[in-house]
Design an enzyme around this catalytic site. Structure first.
Site, PDB file in Angstrom:
ATOM      1  N   ARG A 272       0.861  -1.187   0.000  1.00 38.29           N
ATOM      2  CA  ARG A 272       0.000   0.000   0.000  1.00 38.29           C
ATOM      3  C   ARG A 272       0.895   1.234   0.000  1.00 38.29           C
ATOM      4  O   ARG A 272       1.755   1.382   0.867  1.00 38.29           O
ATOM      5  CB  ARG A 272      -0.903   0.014   1.243  1.00 38.29           C
ATOM      6  CG  ARG A 272      -2.066   1.018   1.137  1.00 38.29           C
ATOM      7  CD  ARG A 272      -2.836   1.155   2.443  1.00 38.29           C
ATOM      8  NE  ARG A 272      -2.016   1.834   3.436  1.00 38.29           N
ATOM      9  CZ  ARG A 272      -1.888   1.451   4.706  1.00 38.29           C
ATOM     10  NH1 ARG A 272      -2.506   0.382   5.162  1.00 38.29           N
ATOM     11  NH2 ARG A 272      -1.121   2.133   5.517  1.00 38.29           N
TER      12      ARG A 272
ATOM     13  N   GLU B 158       4.933   7.097   2.292  1.00 38.62           N
ATOM     14  CA  GLU B 158       5.727   5.859   2.392  1.00 38.62           C
ATOM     15  C   GLU B 158       5.043   4.780   1.573  1.00 38.62           C
ATOM     16  O   GLU B 158       3.906   4.943   1.135  1.00 38.62           O
ATOM     17  CB  GLU B 158       5.830   5.401   3.857  1.00 38.62           C
ATOM     18  CG  GLU B 158       4.482   5.053   4.469  1.00 38.62           C
ATOM     19  CD  GLU B 158       4.564   4.594   5.922  1.00 38.62           C
ATOM     20  OE1 GLU B 158       5.680   4.479   6.455  1.00 38.62           O
ATOM     21  OE2 GLU B 158       3.493   4.350   6.510  1.00 38.62           O
TER      22      GLU B 158
ATOM     23  N   ASN C   1       4.150   0.698   2.117  1.00 38.50           N
ATOM     24  CA  ASN C   1       4.145  -0.411   3.082  1.00 38.50           C
ATOM     25  C   ASN C   1       4.225  -1.719   2.311  1.00 38.50           C
ATOM     26  O   ASN C   1       3.295  -2.044   1.565  1.00 38.50           O
ATOM     27  CB  ASN C   1       2.845  -0.401   3.896  1.00 38.50           C
ATOM     28  CG  ASN C   1       2.644   0.923   4.611  1.00 38.50           C
ATOM     29  OD1 ASN C   1       3.197   1.145   5.676  1.00 38.50           O
ATOM     30  ND2 ASN C   1       1.857   1.811   4.022  1.00 38.50           N
TER      31      ASN C   1
ATOM     32  N   SER D  66      -2.615  -2.873   5.930  1.00 39.09           N
ATOM     33  CA  SER D  66      -3.935  -3.217   6.474  1.00 39.09           C
ATOM     34  C   SER D  66      -5.062  -2.367   5.894  1.00 39.09           C
ATOM     35  O   SER D  66      -4.841  -1.437   5.132  1.00 39.09           O
ATOM     36  CB  SER D  66      -3.909  -3.085   7.999  1.00 39.09           C
ATOM     37  OG  SER D  66      -3.528  -1.772   8.337  1.00 39.09           O
TER      38      SER D  66
ATOM     39  N   LYS E 225      12.461   2.857   5.173  1.00 41.15           N
ATOM     40  CA  LYS E 225      12.536   4.309   4.914  1.00 41.15           C
ATOM     41  C   LYS E 225      13.850   4.673   4.226  1.00 41.15           C
ATOM     42  O   LYS E 225      13.908   5.580   3.411  1.00 41.15           O
ATOM     43  CB  LYS E 225      12.413   5.092   6.221  1.00 41.15           C
ATOM     44  CG  LYS E 225      11.191   4.769   7.069  1.00 41.15           C
ATOM     45  CD  LYS E 225       9.907   5.200   6.401  1.00 41.15           C
ATOM     46  CE  LYS E 225       8.696   4.974   7.285  1.00 41.15           C
ATOM     47  NZ  LYS E 225       8.384   3.567   7.541  1.00 41.15           N
TER      48      LYS E 225
ATOM     49  N   LYS F 233      12.165  10.378  10.498  1.00 39.65           N
ATOM     50  CA  LYS F 233      11.542   9.044  10.438  1.00 39.65           C
ATOM     51  C   LYS F 233      12.542   7.942  10.757  1.00 39.65           C
ATOM     52  O   LYS F 233      13.570   7.833  10.081  1.00 39.65           O
ATOM     53  CB  LYS F 233      10.989   8.792   9.027  1.00 39.65           C
ATOM     54  CG  LYS F 233       9.844   9.698   8.626  1.00 39.65           C
ATOM     55  CD  LYS F 233       9.318   9.286   7.259  1.00 39.65           C
ATOM     56  CE  LYS F 233       7.874   9.712   7.080  1.00 39.65           C
ATOM     57  NZ  LYS F 233       7.262   9.059   5.921  1.00 39.65           N
TER      58      LYS F 233
ATOM     59  N   GLU G 155       7.649   0.466  11.002  1.00 41.13           N
ATOM     60  CA  GLU G 155       6.285   0.453  10.468  1.00 41.13           C
ATOM     61  C   GLU G 155       5.310   0.483  11.646  1.00 41.13           C
ATOM     62  O   GLU G 155       5.694   0.281  12.778  1.00 41.13           O
ATOM     63  CB  GLU G 155       6.047  -0.819   9.644  1.00 41.13           C
ATOM     64  CG  GLU G 155       6.972  -0.971   8.445  1.00 41.13           C
ATOM     65  CD  GLU G 155       6.920   0.218   7.512  1.00 41.13           C
ATOM     66  OE1 GLU G 155       5.834   0.781   7.304  1.00 41.13           O
ATOM     67  OE2 GLU G 155       7.973   0.616   6.997  1.00 41.13           O
ATOM     68  N   GLY G 156       4.026   0.674  11.326  1.00 40.69           N
ATOM     69  CA  GLY G 156       2.989   0.513  12.351  1.00 40.69           C
ATOM     70  C   GLY G 156       2.444   1.814  12.905  1.00 40.69           C
ATOM     71  O   GLY G 156       1.568   1.808  13.750  1.00 40.69           O
TER      72      GLY G 156
ATOM     73  N   ARG H  56      -7.789   7.499   5.085  1.00 38.62           N
ATOM     74  CA  ARG H  56      -7.815   7.577   6.555  1.00 38.62           C
ATOM     75  C   ARG H  56      -7.717   9.039   6.953  1.00 38.62           C
ATOM     76  O   ARG H  56      -6.958   9.797   6.345  1.00 38.62           O
ATOM     77  CB  ARG H  56      -6.637   6.801   7.154  1.00 38.62           C
ATOM     78  CG  ARG H  56      -6.788   5.294   7.028  1.00 38.62           C
ATOM     79  CD  ARG H  56      -5.488   4.593   7.321  1.00 38.62           C
ATOM     80  NE  ARG H  56      -4.441   5.056   6.426  1.00 38.62           N
ATOM     81  CZ  ARG H  56      -3.149   4.824   6.609  1.00 38.62           C
ATOM     82  NH1 ARG H  56      -2.736   4.147   7.660  1.00 38.62           N
ATOM     83  NH2 ARG H  56      -2.259   5.268   5.743  1.00 38.62           N
TER      84      ARG H  56
END
Length: 489
Positions: free
Chosen positions: A139, A158, A160, A165, A320, A379, A383-384, A465
């Protein structure tokens, strides 16, 4: 499509006057709030509760916006159009050991997590890889950057490459927003909420890889976390596979530690099941590896004949540091030597990215960040969500690390300046209030390669989002952002 479309700025659209009027009608909003929550529950936009994350007995709606958010049509389509190029880029980076080694050389000296992943990568490289099938489900996330001249452009936050998700829940939210808009007497806006089914698209990629694996007995194993609040997001993808008669099991690292084994052909077995695909919905953060056994389990899976989604090289391609290196002059051209148009389309989405490696260039980055910390984001290789560093905190971190190799665990990125939009965020137990909000657009990609042949490469859907503009960082799973839909304008 010609490249000039991709570098163009467009004006950020105003929210429709009718929708603005509705946002201010408190009685209508109160009435719609309950309908909205019920509609989300009816459509399966669900999460388990914080109190009982591993029980299906009590569920609630997943947090979402009351109304969809206006997104300029041209920029939305730009993000979709470039996704298959990003799929190929990630895949090509993952197949280039020299590039990965060179790029991550400084990072692995100071970042233990990336170093451990890299050690597994090296071990797998040294052996003959038993599996020529590669499956990528990723994604790519963007924000809309508002420039002082009034133009708006698409900038990548970024990409992923592991455990991307909300493809499941994003497949259910369009009907929720369409219904809310109809109830609010906005039928025209209701027609502008697009169909979206990433769950089916991600499952198409998984199904293609499963077919190529070539054993009807073999299963797709979702490797999952021990806390499973977001299980319904997975279930939509699982159910798409079951519809195709592809069996699915869910297991955790400890299950693989306990009952996983390789046979003489390096086929992977867990609890007696032959595993065709290991679909990682876990394993992207250091805390996911609770013991040495977890790391051994990851190595065993990587060494196996099972198709990994992602394999270790694709996991590393999403760091990254790799993102920052790809933004350097001339680097994309190495991966697309005869495709100037592809390079232009990808590069148009890049924000400024800067190295913190030791040396003159890294020193320049440190000075730049200390002089204007509000213009940048620091950064780490994580992740997350919830890991990035902003504002005065950047100064604290860099003042401490500026002469230390520890700084190479980070990259610096231009802070994207989006235009806030008014909306209501619906969260279980939270009072309803009008918020100033920022949104992030995610685009899902799926690809399958067998040997040298890309046999499947698609953009399979999107995700919007949205969070209150007072929160700098964090996603839906981290409890900051909520699910949304683009309202194309």
């Amino acid at each position: 499509m010609s490249t000039n479309v991709f570098s163009s700025h467009c004006r950020f659209p105003a929210m429709s006057v009718k929708l603005e009027h509705v946002l201010k009608d408190e009685n209508l909003i109160k009435n719609i709030e309950e309908i909205a929550k019920d509609t989300a529950l009816l459509h399966g936009v669900l999460m388990r509760t914080k109190e009982t994350p591993n029980s299906p007995e009590v569920v609630s709606y997943a947090p979402f916006t009351l109304f969809p958010t206006p997104v300029p049509t041209a920029l939305f389509h730009q993000a979709l159009a470039v996704q298959t190029h990003f799929n190929r880029l990630v895949d090509r980076v993952s197949q280039n050991p020299a590039f990965l080694e060179e790029t991550l050389a400084s990072t692995i000296k100071v970042d233990n997590f990336t170093a451990r992943l890299f050690n597994i990568y090296k071990q797998v490289q040294e052996e003959h890889r038993p599996q020529s099938i590669v499956l990528g489900l990723n994604r790519s996330d963007y924000m809309l950057d508002h420039s002082p001249d009034g133009g708006t452009s698409l900038k990548q936050i970024e990409i992923n490459t592991i455990a991307a998700s909300f493809g499941g829940l994003a497949s259910r939210t369009p009907d929720v927003h369409r219904h809310i808009l109809k109830v609010a007497n906005l039928p025209e806006e209701s027609n502008n909420v697009l169909d979206n089914n990433p769950a089916a698209g991600l499952a198409r990629g998984l199904a293609k890889a499963w077919e190529l694996y070539g054993s009807e007995r073999a299963v797709v194993m979702f490797l999952v976390e021990d806390v499973q609040r977001n299980i319904y997001d997975h279930r939509f993808v699982e159910n798409e596979l079951w519809k195709r008669n592809i069996p699915v099991i869910r297991r955790q690292f400890e299950d693989v530690c306990r009952s996983g084994s390789l046979d003489e052909s390096r086929r992977l077995f867990v609890d007696g099941h032959e595993i065709a695909i290991v679909y990682f919905r876990n394993g992207y953060m250091p805390q996911n590896y609770t013991s040495e056994e977890s790391w051994e389990a990851r190595l065993m899976m990587e060494r196996s004949l099972a198709v990994k989604c992602p394999d270790i090289s694709t996991h590393l391609a999403g760091t990254k540091k790799v993102q920052q290196e790809l933004a350097q002059r001339g680097v994309l051209e190495r991966f697309f030597p005869d495709e100037p148009e592809t390079v232009a389309q990808i590069r148009a989405t890049f924000a400024g990215l800067y190295t913190l490696d030791m040396g003159e260039e890294g020193d320049k980055t440190v000075a730049m960040a200390l002089a204007n910390p509000d213009q940048y984001v620091l950064k780490p290789q994580r992740e997350g969500g919830g890991n990035n560093i902003y504002g005065t905190e950047i100064c604290e971190v860099l003042e401490n690390l500026k002469s230390s190799t520890e700084r190479t665990a980070y990259i610096l990125m231009d802070k994207i300046q989006p235009v806030p939009v008014q909306n209501y965020l619906l969260r279980p137990g939270a009072p309803l209030k009008l918020n100033s909000c920022l949104s992030e657009l995610g685009v899902f990609g799926a690809y399958v390669r067998k040997g040298k042949d890309m046999v499947f490469n698609e953009c399979v859907g999107h995700l919007l989002r949205t969070k209150s503009s007072e929160h700098a960082d964090g996603g839906v799973a981290a409890g900051v952002a909520v699910l949304d839909n683009p309202l194309l304008v």
